[in-house]
Design an enzyme around this catalytic site. Structure first.
Site, short mmCIF file in Angstrom:
data_model
loop_
_atom_site.label_atom_id
_atom_site.label_comp_id
_atom_site.label_asym_id
_atom_site.label_seq_id
_atom_site.Cartn_x
_atom_site.Cartn_y
_atom_site.Cartn_z
CG HIS A 120 -1.95 0.97 1.34
ND1 HIS A 120 -1.71 2.29 1.72
CD2 HIS A 120 -3.28 0.89 1.12
CE1 HIS A 120 -2.85 2.95 1.72
NE2 HIS A 120 -3.82 2.14 1.37
CG ASP A 197 0.47 -2.72 6.45
OD1 ASP A 197 -0.40 -2.77 7.33
OD2 ASP A 197 0.36 -2.07 5.41
CD GLN A 200 -6.58 -4.81 3.68
OE1 GLN A 200 -7.54 -5.56 3.78
NE2 GLN A 200 -6.71 -3.50 3.52
CE LYS A 223 -7.12 -0.49 6.07
NZ LYS A 223 -8.01 -0.32 4.93
CB CYS A 363 -3.66 3.23 -1.67
SG CYS A 363 -4.86 4.51 -1.32
#
Length: 408
Positions: A120, A197, A200, A223, A363
């Site tokens: 991202h 990260d 997600q 999220k 993104c």
């Protein structure tokens, strides 16, 4: 069979354009259950005060609520200590904190930062700025035809020059689940710091930062069913201790004289200003909600729904799936293109049927260029979605080309 979780989410009970809402944009943000909404509301109704600053009852309660949320996060990601949990506005701010507080102070000219091409923008642009300022170089891990990172890329590109490896656990475009433990081990072979990260993956699979041996990890509350504006940076204590503050001001200070200041200890050192206590309360409630369902149940429901979605989309001869085909190899993020139709048109036409999907570059410009496309339509799933919604999606997609006056 009725989905037992829909009742927990008030927003899902509405209609859009006269049709029941089918919300299929969970990779962008998840909806909020009643318990999260109530936790944030309760804070404002009963406990609103500035934490860490007052000796009166409301301030004490706000402080206790805020720090209890930190403890909840610690247990959720299996960190060693609560002081390793830094509250931020989200994953983006957490990555910027790392770029400027760690990267700017640890990188030297000629050093290399390794990212995957699937990152991202939030995990690309901050490192671009740091690399440009320090004379470092960005190195990208490229993908194979299945959207995976080949071992050959790790062997070739993580070297003695590598100082930082920053990788997503799940691609927000392809849905690919990347082997972060293997990548972290490779980074540590050369003494590099590894950042994961989790934006997600945090609400879809169990997270154990100590087992994966991440040096840092980031995620956003919104999220994972929590409010917007709250996120987390996890870091190993010795690394966080050595880093200078990112923001300066109130609550991150131990003592200030006219010319100098002495900073507070972890975690307050990185939490300047009045904090998002209501967001922390909502995040704590969201974690408790996830735990009440259990990741085994979440994984089972989402895997079956992912498989079903791939099957239904594959029935349409004008649709091409972008990314791995098999649900066992991916999370519930499914990007696709439709022949002759721009993704924005697809999303607008589906919206007329009350179906919410994402369209655009998500993104992820570098990944789009690597794939040779400019944009995709994206369906992203959650355990509160249903096969009936996917059937509606499949039927609505059949009408897209007719809306645009193609022959079929």
């Amino acid at each position: 069979m009725c989905n037992p979780y829909i009742k927990d989410f008030p927003i899902l009970k509405q209609t859009i354009n006269g049709k029941p809402l089918a919300y299929l944009d969970n990779a962008a943000t998840t909806q909020k259950p009643d318990c999260v909404i109530e936790a944030s509301s309760r804070y404002y109704r009963l406990d609103n005060a500035n934490p860490h600053r007052g000796a009166y009852a409301l301030s004490v309660r706000a402080t206790e609520l805020y720090e209890a949320a930190r403890e909840t996060v610690k247990n959720f990601i299996k960190a060693e200590a609560a002081e390793e949990v830094i509250f931020t506005r989200g994953a983006t701010e957490a990555l910027n904190l790392l770029a400027y507080s760690y990267g700017m102070n640890c990188l030297r000219e000629g050093d290399e930062i390794v990212l995957s091409i699937a990152e991202h923008h939030s995990n690309v642009v901050p490192w671009q700025q740091v690399a440009a300022a320090k004379g470092a170089k960005l190195i990208y891990l490229y993908l194979d035809e299945n959207g995976d990172i080949p071992d050959s890329e790790l062997e070739k590109k993580i070297t003695s020059r590598t100082k930082i490896v920053s990788i997503t656990q799940i691609s927000n475009v392809l849905g690919t689940v990347y082997p972060v433990k293997k990548i972290i081990r490779k980074a540590h072979e050369f003494g590099a710091v590894a950042i994961v990260d989790l934006a997600q993956s945090i609400s879809h699979m169990e997270t154990d930062v100590r087992d994966m041996d991440a040096d840092f990890a980031v995620f956003s509350g919104h999220k994972m069913f929590a409010p917007m504006g709250i996120g987390v940076l996890y870091g190993k204590k010795d690394l966080l201790d050595a880093m200078p503050p990112f923001l300066f001001g109130g609550d991150m200070i131990e003592y200030v004289s006219e010319q100098t200041a002495r900073f507070a200890h972890l975690p307050q050192k990185f939490e300047a200003g009045t904090q998002n206590v209501e967001g922390a309360a909502g995040l704590s409630a969201a974690i408790q909600y996830i735990n009440s369902i259990g990741f085994d149940s979440i994984r089972k429901a989402e895997r079956e729904l992912t498989r079903y979605t791939l099957e239904r989309l594959s029935e349409n001869p004008y649709i091409s799936i972008v990314g791995p085909r098999f649900s066992e190899h991916r999370a519930g993020v499914i990007s696709f293109t439709m022949r002759d139709v721009h993704p924005h048109d697809v999303a607008s036409i589906l919206d007329a049927d009350g179906i919410a999907i994402r369209a655009g570059h998500h993104c992820a410009h570098p990944l789009m260029k690597f794939l040779g496309i400019t944009a995709t339509s994206r369906v992203s799933l959650c355990f509160y979605n249903t096969k009936q919604e996917i059937d509606r999606l499949a039927e609505s997609l059949k009408s897209v080309r007719r809306w645009l006056h193609f022959e079929s």
